[in-house]
Design an enzyme around this catalytic site. Structure first.
Site, PDB file in Angstrom:
ATOM      1  N   CYS A 111     -45.417  64.873  29.533  1.00 26.02           N
ATOM      2  CA  CYS A 111     -44.768  64.899  30.856  1.00 26.02           C
ATOM      3  C   CYS A 111     -43.644  65.932  30.903  1.00 26.02           C
ATOM      4  O   CYS A 111     -43.900  67.120  30.895  1.00 26.02           O
ATOM      5  CB  CYS A 111     -44.283  63.505  31.248  1.00 26.02           C
ATOM      6  SG  CYS A 111     -43.953  63.396  33.028  1.00 26.02           S
ATOM      7  N   HIS A 215     -49.279  60.567  30.836  1.00 23.96           N
ATOM      8  CA  HIS A 215     -48.624  59.712  29.843  1.00 23.96           C
ATOM      9  C   HIS A 215     -49.665  58.972  28.995  1.00 23.96           C
ATOM     10  O   HIS A 215     -49.940  57.790  29.251  1.00 23.96           O
ATOM     11  CB  HIS A 215     -47.693  58.709  30.534  1.00 23.96           C
ATOM     12  CG  HIS A 215     -46.415  59.304  30.994  1.00 23.96           C
ATOM     13  ND1 HIS A 215     -45.280  59.360  30.193  1.00 23.96           N
ATOM     14  CD2 HIS A 215     -46.071  59.909  32.167  1.00 23.96           C
ATOM     15  CE1 HIS A 215     -44.299  59.954  30.869  1.00 23.96           C
ATOM     16  NE2 HIS A 215     -44.758  60.289  32.060  1.00 23.96           N
ATOM     17  N   GLU A 217     -49.328  57.705  26.166  1.00 22.64           N
ATOM     18  CA  GLU A 217     -48.739  56.562  25.463  1.00 22.64           C
ATOM     19  C   GLU A 217     -48.851  55.276  26.272  1.00 22.64           C
ATOM     20  O   GLU A 217     -48.874  54.183  25.692  1.00 22.64           O
ATOM     21  CB  GLU A 217     -47.282  56.861  25.078  1.00 22.64           C
ATOM     22  CG  GLU A 217     -46.243  56.673  26.174  1.00 22.64           C
ATOM     23  CD  GLU A 217     -46.234  57.778  27.234  1.00 22.64           C
ATOM     24  OE1 GLU A 217     -47.058  58.696  27.148  1.00 22.64           O
ATOM     25  OE2 GLU A 217     -45.386  57.697  28.146  1.00 22.64           O
TER      26      GLU A 217
END
Ligand SMILES: [Mn+2]
Length: 240
Positions: A111, A215, A217
């Site tokens: 990001c 993202h 994660e």
């Protein structure tokens, strides 16, 4: 000597009140690192010199999300729509990029990380997509961050394609900025349907060096492709 790779995650900054002020990372970063076989440590930004000492402890680096990059680092004045900036964090993370390239430390930028990386290497940013790009997608999704909301098209013959083995991939989207002029040594390897650059790779190192605008994660626990992205990043740290 440790068995699992140590992954340094750059910290953001939050101030709730005078009792709660300091380093912040969303829990999905360290949870996904653990899920994918690494040991996470959080790197507070203090100064480039102290950060380099911290990096010597790390096998891999994640540039995490957060504030907008100060446009002074790419030679621009602030425009309407620019968000909060912390130039001290920018300066530290630019030094992290230089360190990672010099020492071939595997790096995954997420990001803000992809934006910071582009600026560190000489590129510029779209300071605010909604006020700049006509017919843009909704890149600041209203859905929860663990939901995928738009497609990206992945370039074949890229490391990202090698990982995904698919040229259309679903991603989440929590950004209002994006790469504008791409830095000379970066290659855009994924784009959204509105043309926004969603992933880049550095072309001049052999170590893992991938940056994504989404993202992973926050998708890793439910999405096998994103789990593979983070797992391969962490696995790559054991080759050095
Ligand atoms: Mn997006």
């Amino acid at each position: 000597m440790h068995n699992k790779p140590i992954i340094g995650i750059t910290g953001a900054y939050v101030k709730h009140n005078s009792y709660m002020e300091g380093v912040y990372v969303h829990q999905d970063y360290h949870k996904s690192v653990i899920l994918c076989g690494g040991i996470p440590i959080i790197l507070p930004y203090v100064s480039p010199e102290i950060t380099i000492e911290m990096l010597k402890l790390c096998d891999g680096i994640i540039l995490s999300g957060g504030e907008d990059v100060d446009p002074k680092f790419y030679g621009q004045d602030p425009r309407i729509g620019l968000g909060h900036t912390i130039p001290e964090r920018d300066q530290v993370e630019i030094s992290i990029v230089n360190y990672a390239l010099k020492h071939q430390v595997p790096l995954l930028a997420i990001c803000r990380g992809v934006q910071l990386l582009n600026v560190a290497l000489g590129g510029t940013l779209i300071q605010d997509i909604p006020s700049t790009v006509s017919k843009a997608l909704q890149h600041s999704q209203t859905a929860e961050r663990n939901r995928d909301t738009h497609w990206v098209t992945v370039e074949k013959n890229s490391k990202l394609y090698e990982i995904f083995q698919e040229d259309r991939v679903r991603v989440n989207s929590l950004h209002h900025q994006a790469i504008d002029v791409l830095a000379p040594d970066l290659r855009a390897v994924a784009k959204a349907s509105d043309g926004i650059i969603e992933a880049v790779e550095y072309t001049k190192v052999s170590s893992f060096f991938i940056a994504v605008q989404w993202h992973p994660e926050s998708l890793a626990s439910t999405n096998p492709l994103m789990r593979r992205l983070i797992s391969q990043f962490i696995a790559s740290t054991q080759k050095i």
